[in-house]
Design a protein around this motif. Structure first.
Motif, PDB file in Angstrom:
ATOM      1  N   ASP A  96       0.927  -1.460  -0.286  1.00  0.00           N
ATOM      2  CA  ASP A  96      -0.170  -0.009   0.082  1.00  0.00           C
ATOM      3  C   ASP A  96       0.471   0.882   0.313  1.00  0.00           C
ATOM      4  O   ASP A  96      -0.031   2.348  -0.847  1.00  0.00           O
ATOM      5  N   LEU A  97       2.186   1.297   0.391  1.00  0.00           N
ATOM      6  CA  LEU A  97       3.103   2.348   0.551  1.00  0.00           C
ATOM      7  C   LEU A  97       4.464   2.785  -0.406  1.00  0.00           C
ATOM      8  O   LEU A  97       4.814   3.231  -0.749  1.00  0.00           O
ATOM      9  N   GLY A  98       3.872   1.666  -1.639  1.00  0.00           N
ATOM     10  CA  GLY A  98       4.612   2.127  -2.575  1.00  0.00           C
ATOM     11  C   GLY A  98       5.918   1.142  -2.760  1.00  0.00           C
ATOM     12  O   GLY A  98       6.985   1.136  -3.154  1.00  0.00           O
ATOM     13  N   CYS A  99       5.763   0.202  -1.814  1.00  0.00           N
ATOM     14  CA  CYS A  99       7.457   0.074  -1.039  1.00  0.00           C
ATOM     15  C   CYS A  99       7.766  -1.726  -2.375  1.00  0.00           C
ATOM     16  O   CYS A  99       6.546  -1.840  -2.491  1.00  0.00           O
ATOM     17  N   GLU A 100       8.844  -2.071  -1.426  1.00  0.00           N
ATOM     18  CA  GLU A 100       9.296  -3.628  -2.876  1.00  0.00           C
ATOM     19  C   GLU A 100       9.431  -4.541  -1.699  1.00  0.00           C
ATOM     20  O   GLU A 100       9.702  -4.306  -0.847  1.00  0.00           O
ATOM     21  N   ILE A 101       8.459  -5.836  -2.145  1.00  0.00           N
ATOM     22  CA  ILE A 101       8.755  -6.951  -1.720  1.00  0.00           C
ATOM     23  C   ILE A 101       9.595  -7.667  -1.983  1.00  0.00           C
ATOM     24  O   ILE A 101       9.120  -7.704  -3.443  1.00  0.00           O
ATOM     25  N   ALA A 102      10.268  -8.334  -1.869  1.00  0.00           N
ATOM     26  CA  ALA A 102      11.156  -9.460  -2.397  1.00  0.00           C
ATOM     27  C   ALA A 102      11.333 -10.322  -1.486  1.00  0.00           C
ATOM     28  O   ALA A 102      11.300 -10.523  -0.442  1.00  0.00           O
ATOM     29  N   SER A 103      11.879 -11.544  -1.899  1.00  0.00           N
ATOM     30  CA  SER A 103      12.497 -12.552  -1.814  1.00  0.00           C
ATOM     31  C   SER A 103      13.656 -12.724  -0.908  1.00  0.00           C
ATOM     32  O   SER A 103      14.969 -12.387  -1.824  1.00  0.00           O
ATOM     33  N   HIS A 104      13.948 -13.102   0.542  1.00  0.00           N
ATOM     34  CA  HIS A 104      15.046 -13.900   1.097  1.00  0.00           C
ATOM     35  C   HIS A 104      15.636 -15.174   1.902  1.00  0.00           C
ATOM     36  O   HIS A 104      15.418 -15.409   2.454  1.00  0.00           O
ATOM     37  N   THR A 105      14.242 -16.117   0.387  1.00  0.00           N
ATOM     38  CA  THR A 105      13.899 -16.536   0.433  1.00  0.00           C
ATOM     39  C   THR A 105      12.965 -17.385   1.985  1.00  0.00           C
ATOM     40  O   THR A 105      12.973 -16.444   2.275  1.00  0.00           O
ATOM     41  N   ASN A 106      12.039 -18.877   1.516  1.00  0.00           N
ATOM     42  CA  ASN A 106      11.311 -19.622   2.811  1.00  0.00           C
ATOM     43  C   ASN A 106      12.142 -19.304   3.724  1.00  0.00           C
ATOM     44  O   ASN A 106      11.661 -19.005   5.170  1.00  0.00           O
ATOM     45  N   ALA A 107      12.812 -20.508   4.200  1.00  0.00           N
ATOM     46  CA  ALA A 107      14.232 -20.533   5.007  1.00  0.00           C
ATOM     47  C   ALA A 107      15.548 -20.466   5.599  1.00  0.00           C
ATOM     48  O   ALA A 107      16.145 -20.721   6.355  1.00  0.00           O
ATOM     49  N   HIS A 108      15.956 -19.018   4.674  1.00  0.00           N
ATOM     50  CA  HIS A 108      16.723 -19.044   5.071  1.00  0.00           C
ATOM     51  C   HIS A 108      18.112 -19.421   4.737  1.00  0.00           C
ATOM     52  O   HIS A 108      19.152 -19.693   5.844  1.00  0.00           O
ATOM     53  N   HIS A 109      17.809 -20.466   4.240  1.00  0.00           N
ATOM     54  CA  HIS A 109      19.329 -21.700   4.132  1.00  0.00           C
ATOM     55  C   HIS A 109      20.260 -20.664   3.495  1.00  0.00           C
ATOM     56  O   HIS A 109      19.742 -20.030   2.087  1.00  0.00           O
ATOM     57  N   ASP A 110      21.461 -21.375   3.395  1.00  0.00           N
ATOM     58  CA  ASP A 110      22.585 -20.771   2.298  1.00  0.00           C
ATOM     59  C   ASP A 110      22.358 -21.829   0.689  1.00  0.00           C
ATOM     60  O   ASP A 110      22.346 -22.590   0.975  1.00  0.00           O
ATOM     61  N   LEU A 111      22.106 -21.250   0.224  1.00  0.00           N
ATOM     62  CA  LEU A 111      21.418 -21.829  -0.694  1.00  0.00           C
ATOM     63  C   LEU A 111      22.333 -22.416  -2.130  1.00  0.00           C
ATOM     64  O   LEU A 111      22.017 -23.735  -2.780  1.00  0.00           O
ATOM     65  N   THR A 112      23.973 -22.261  -1.203  1.00  0.00           N
ATOM     66  CA  THR A 112      24.352 -22.809  -2.784  1.00  0.00           C
ATOM     67  C   THR A 112      24.758 -24.585  -1.597  1.00  0.00           C
ATOM     68  O   THR A 112      25.142 -25.253  -2.261  1.00  0.00           O
ATOM     69  N   THR A 113      24.218 -25.106  -0.554  1.00  0.00           N
ATOM     70  CA  THR A 113      24.424 -25.841   0.201  1.00  0.00           C
ATOM     71  C   THR A 113      22.922 -26.949  -0.522  1.00  0.00           C
ATOM     72  O   THR A 113      22.568 -28.035  -0.331  1.00  0.00           O
ATOM     73  N   LEU A 114      21.837 -26.542  -0.862  1.00  0.00           N
ATOM     74  CA  LEU A 114      20.989 -26.847  -2.047  1.00  0.00           C
ATOM     75  C   LEU A 114      20.749 -27.251  -3.630  1.00  0.00           C
ATOM     76  O   LEU A 114      21.983 -27.076  -3.904  1.00  0.00           O
ATOM     77  N   SER A 115      20.831 -28.214  -3.621  1.00  0.00           N
ATOM     78  CA  SER A 115      20.351 -28.677  -4.419  1.00  0.00           C
ATOM     79  C   SER A 115      19.459 -28.029  -6.099  1.00  0.00           C
ATOM     80  O   SER A 115      19.002 -26.494  -4.880  1.00  0.00           O
ATOM     81  N   ARG A 116      19.783 -27.371  -6.758  1.00  0.00           N
ATOM     82  CA  ARG A 116      19.559 -26.297  -7.602  1.00  0.00           C
ATOM     83  C   ARG A 116      17.315 -27.067  -7.130  1.00  0.00           C
ATOM     84  O   ARG A 116      15.880 -25.661  -7.283  1.00  0.00           O
ATOM     85  N   ASP A 117      16.872 -28.242  -7.660  1.00  0.00           N
ATOM     86  CA  ASP A 117      15.283 -28.316  -6.862  1.00  0.00           C
ATOM     87  C   ASP A 117      14.898 -27.992  -5.684  1.00  0.00           C
ATOM     88  O   ASP A 117      14.252 -27.142  -5.536  1.00  0.00           O
ATOM     89  N   ALA A 118      16.170 -28.465  -4.888  1.00  0.00           N
ATOM     90  CA  ALA A 118      15.454 -28.126  -3.214  1.00  0.00           C
ATOM     91  C   ALA A 118      15.586 -26.498  -2.927  1.00  0.00           C
ATOM     92  O   ALA A 118      14.686 -25.522  -2.503  1.00  0.00           O
ATOM     93  N   MET A 119      16.192 -25.497  -4.649  1.00  0.00           N
ATOM     94  CA  MET A 119      16.753 -23.925  -3.894  1.00  0.00           C
ATOM     95  C   MET A 119      15.575 -23.752  -4.966  1.00  0.00           C
ATOM     96  O   MET A 119      14.495 -22.232  -3.910  1.00  0.00           O
ATOM     97  N   LEU A 120      14.225 -23.764  -5.461  1.00  0.00           N
ATOM     98  CA  LEU A 120      13.175 -23.163  -6.571  1.00  0.00           C
ATOM     99  C   LEU A 120      12.052 -23.786  -5.704  1.00  0.00           C
ATOM    100  O   LEU A 120      11.178 -23.338  -5.896  1.00  0.00           O
ATOM    101  N   THR A 121      12.078 -25.309  -5.265  1.00  0.00           N
ATOM    102  CA  THR A 121      10.510 -25.360  -3.789  1.00  0.00           C
ATOM    103  C   THR A 121      11.031 -24.096  -2.882  1.00  0.00           C
ATOM    104  O   THR A 121       9.655 -23.537  -3.005  1.00  0.00           O
ATOM    105  N   ASP A 122      11.821 -23.749  -2.174  1.00  0.00           N
ATOM    106  CA  ASP A 122      11.815 -23.214  -1.579  1.00  0.00           C
ATOM    107  C   ASP A 122      11.520 -21.772  -2.070  1.00  0.00           C
ATOM    108  O   ASP A 122      10.733 -20.685  -0.897  1.00  0.00           O
ATOM    109  N   LEU A 123      11.779 -21.227  -2.660  1.00  0.00           N
ATOM    110  CA  LEU A 123      11.717 -20.004  -3.306  1.00  0.00           C
ATOM    111  C   LEU A 123      10.033 -20.104  -3.676  1.00  0.00           C
ATOM    112  O   LEU A 123       9.842 -19.259  -3.426  1.00  0.00           O
ATOM    113  N   ALA A 124       9.901 -21.360  -4.325  1.00  0.00           N
ATOM    114  CA  ALA A 124       7.867 -20.970  -4.564  1.00  0.00           C
ATOM    115  C   ALA A 124       7.151 -21.231  -2.911  1.00  0.00           C
ATOM    116  O   ALA A 124       6.628 -20.810  -3.335  1.00  0.00           O
ATOM    117  N   LYS A 125       8.123 -22.085  -1.886  1.00  0.00           N
ATOM    118  CA  LYS A 125       6.860 -21.595  -1.191  1.00  0.00           C
ATOM    119  C   LYS A 125       6.950 -20.229  -0.468  1.00  0.00           C
ATOM    120  O   LYS A 125       5.342 -19.786   0.286  1.00  0.00           O
TER     121      LYS A 125
END
Ligand code: NI
Length: 333
Positions: A160-189
């Motif tokens: 409402d205030l015009g701010c931008e909401i962005a993603s910092h991932t669902n679980a705040h895991h180090d994405l480099t430790t996740l498989s690509r599919d796991a990363m995409l699943t986390d982001l999708a959540k």
């Protein structure tokens, strides 16, 4: 005869009285100058003004003098005091006007993007939003799933205030430790949580800890955004230190500033930092706005934006307008 004489006398008296009443300046002309200037300046001055005006305009017939005399009263009407009075009468009803404030961006004036990670926080996000709202400023919030699902109202307020909401991932895991599919699943959540709250799917991602590999950088289907200025607010957790960091930093034009909305010190500092930045001439914009208006780029999926990326870029001579529709994601199946 006596009656006739008395009638004539009374008539003469009446005339003399009327004459005195009609021509008060005459007796004044014989009185000291100070009295004249004090008592009768308006009428003689007004009648004397038109002649010099006519001389300036070419000395046409005196017929313009009366016309000039008739103008001033019209001019006094022209300033239209009524609108001012209407404004005064409207001021009590202005409670709705702040909601109608339309923020505009000057693409050639200084601008900086404040960003806040790890929220939303029940108290501190709201405090930050209070300050942003007060100064008609915006920021970008990189939110995490475990907080976002608790405070959908705060997410809606951000939008409402015009701010931008962005993603910092669902679980705040180090994405480099996740498989690509796991990363995409986390982001999708988290995407789903934010969409359910606001109707908006975030397209901009900040990887936790700034940890990236080539998969995180180029295969998420989103734009990966780090920062250019790290305030270390999470480390010192001191409002005064954070305030002085801004005030001593130097030129913040075009910078993406990293902070966190889960610390009381950061929220407290914003009450000083936001108005101070505006006083310095900065426009507070979202990351997407900074990219478009300052760098002349629209965010792209599978692109990685870090300090090196910005270091190679100057302010554009061809600012873009931010499209109404957000960046298209390229989320793999
Ligand atoms: Ni984080």
């Amino acid at each position: 005869m006596k009656r006739l004489l008395s009638y004539l006398l009374t008539i003469c008296l009446l005339f003399s009285v009327c004459a005195c009443a009609i021509t008060p300046p005459e007796p004044d002309s014989g009185t000291p100058d100070t009295d004249i200037t004090n008592n009768t300046p308006p009428s003689p001055l007004e009648t004397e003004d038109p002649p010099p005006v006519d001389n300036d305009t070419g000395g046409d017939t005196g017929s313009e003098q009366p016309s000039d005399d008739t103008v001033p009263p019209e001019q006094t009407d022209e300033p239209v005091i009524d609108p001012g009075q209407e404004d005064d009468t409207q001021s009590p009803d202005e409670t709705e006007e702040p909601e109608e404030y339309i923020r505009t961006i000057d693409p050639y004036a200084p601008m900086v993007a404040l960003t806040f990670d790890d929220g939303p926080h029940e108290l501190y996000s709201q405090q930050i939003l209070d300050v942003l709202e007060q100064y008609h400023a915006v920021a970008t919030f990189f939110e995490v799933g475990y907080n976002a699902r608790l405070y959908p109202d705060i997410l809606r307020r951000m939008v409402d205030l015009g701010c931008e909401i962005a993603s910092h991932t669902n679980a705040h895991h180090d994405l480099t430790t996740l498989s690509r599919d796991a990363m995409l699943t986390d982001l999708a959540k988290l995407d789903q949580i934010i969409y359910d709250a606001t109707g908006i799917t975030p397209t901009l991602v900040r990887p936790p800890y700034g940890a990236v590999n080539s998969t995180v950088k180029y295969e998420s289907g989103r734009a990966m955004m780090l920062w250019t200025v790290d305030t270390k607010d999470w480390y010192h957790r001191d409002a005064q230190v954070l305030i002085e960091y801004f005030q001593n930093y130097g030129n913040l034009d075009g910078e993406v500033v990293l902070m966190h909305s889960i610390h009381a010190s950061t929220a407290e500092a914003m009450a000083t930092v936001v108005p101070w930045l505006i006083e310095q001439g900065y426009q507070l914009v979202t990351v997407s706005e900074l990219m478009a208006y300052y760098y002349g780029e629209l965010l792209e999926a599978n692109h990685y934006y870090n300090q090196n990326y910005f270091a190679k870029r100057d302010r554009t001579e061809y600012p873009l307008e931010l499209p109404a529709e957000p960046m298209q994601t390229d989320i793999p199946p």
